[in-house]
Design an enzyme around this catalytic site. Sequence first.
Site, mmCIF file in Angstrom:
data_model
loop_
_atom_site.group_PDB
_atom_site.id
_atom_site.type_symbol
_atom_site.label_atom_id
_atom_site.label_comp_id
_atom_site.label_asym_id
_atom_site.label_seq_id
_atom_site.Cartn_x
_atom_site.Cartn_y
_atom_site.Cartn_z
ATOM 1 N N LYS A 1 3.886 8.564 9.179
ATOM 2 C CA LYS A 1 3.582 7.929 10.464
ATOM 3 C C LYS A 1 4.516 8.387 11.606
ATOM 4 C CE LYS A 1 0.609 4.640 8.384
ATOM 5 N NZ LYS A 1 0.696 3.927 7.127
ATOM 6 N N TYR B 1 0.854 -1.192 0.000
ATOM 7 C CA TYR B 1 0.000 0.000 0.000
ATOM 8 C C TYR B 1 0.883 1.232 0.000
ATOM 9 C CZ TYR B 1 -3.415 3.503 1.545
ATOM 10 O OH TYR B 1 -4.228 4.609 1.639
ATOM 11 N N ASP C 1 9.251 2.671 0.120
ATOM 12 C CA ASP C 1 8.194 3.322 0.885
ATOM 13 C C ASP C 1 8.309 2.823 2.323
ATOM 14 O OD1 ASP C 1 5.969 4.370 2.027
ATOM 15 O OD2 ASP C 1 4.543 3.623 0.531
#
Length: 424
Positions: free
Chosen positions: A267, A144, A239
């Site tokens: 995050k 994702y 990522d």
Amino acid sequence: MNYEKSNSYFKKSLELVPGGVHSPVRSFKGMPQTPVFFEKAKGAYLHSVDGHKYIDFCMSFGPLILGHADPEVEEELHKAISRGWSFGACEPYSLALAEYILSQIPFIQQIRFVNSGTEAVMTALRLCRGFTRKSKIVKFHGCYHGHTDSMLIKAGSGLAGTSEASSLGIPPSVANDTIVLELGDFSGLEECFQKFGRDIAGVIIEPLPANYGLLPQEPAFLQRIRQLTLSNDSLLIFDEVISGFRVGFQGMSGELQITPDLVTYGKILGGGFPVGAVGGRKEIMEYLAPLGNVYQAGTLSANPVAMIAGLTTVKKLTPTFYEELGNHSFRILQILQKYFNEQEWAKEVQLVSAHSLFWITLGSNPIQNVQQIPADLPLVFQRIFLEFLAKGIYLAPNAYEVGFISHAHHQEVIDELEKRLWEK
Ligand SMILES: *Cc1c(COP(=O)(O)O)cnc(C)c1O
């Protein structure tokens, strides 16, 4: 457990907000239970509007490596807010965060802050295409990368190598420039580069895929991607929005000693505030506006409050910190495993873990790609989720989400977890 207030809030939310939520996974879709509403959080605990206190293993889906409302971050935030919260101009706080990160992660020479992981990926992809002047991006099924158009693409059902959008609203022209491969598929990777190498701007991958279960990859697979991107003048984008600062300060790049051309963070980097970043070599990063012709901007980018939350958070991530977090995680996983082993209906449970991330799945075979995930997982997970909820233990409400352990999940919480699990 009582859910009366939560239920009435959710009923109202359903009228005002699509699906009652502002991000889909919060909706408890597929669960015979409406979402719990929380009103505050501290350390390892979430407090519901109905007066219950839950041990939290969702931890806002990753940012809260220190636990909820860390006192040091809180104190710095109070100071930051007293100075004003958005200048729309240059300030020293993002400089301090950039300086700290670059001093700890030597393969990044420059960094730009944005407001989310999605934005970081969008920027990395545009940079990648701008720098290489090529169009195609390779991604992997099960990774994702946020909700930007070109990443919501799945392998086509027709000819090999074709792609289609996995969401409505994405034109086929966008899908055409994204190639989707299976994780761990060496031959698919080779074939793809043989066929399209000349047109491949870059490959994007979560070096520790953690958004469709936890699917640790063989280092050799990531190394092969590194070699192929180098020999085809394509860029490698790691990522690390989840893995960055989580598996160690330098994320998977540091752990595997593989240097990507660009890396995305989010995050943990914002410590619970909206921060993302893209980093990489200077020659690539300088393609960004205002120096270069790859455009990117943000009204609230490098917002001083978020920068202070991020800086205070990452400064606490010392080797000792990771060691302690690793110890908490080890004990928690032991307890969870023991609990599942003792339940007749949960004997099949397999806990996959990496550092302070874990995933509850089934079977005993290693799972490296989406196709290997047992089909009956959602059903078993539903039972686990509901049982845990009733015991005051909160998991992300979806079988394919990973669990997050924070430094605030210390011995006292671990004792409490044990107590709650075996309590009748
Ligand atoms: C969470 C995540 C994103 C998206 O970040 P948002 O802040 O939700 O936009 C992108 N990539 C990975 C690997 C993620 O885990």
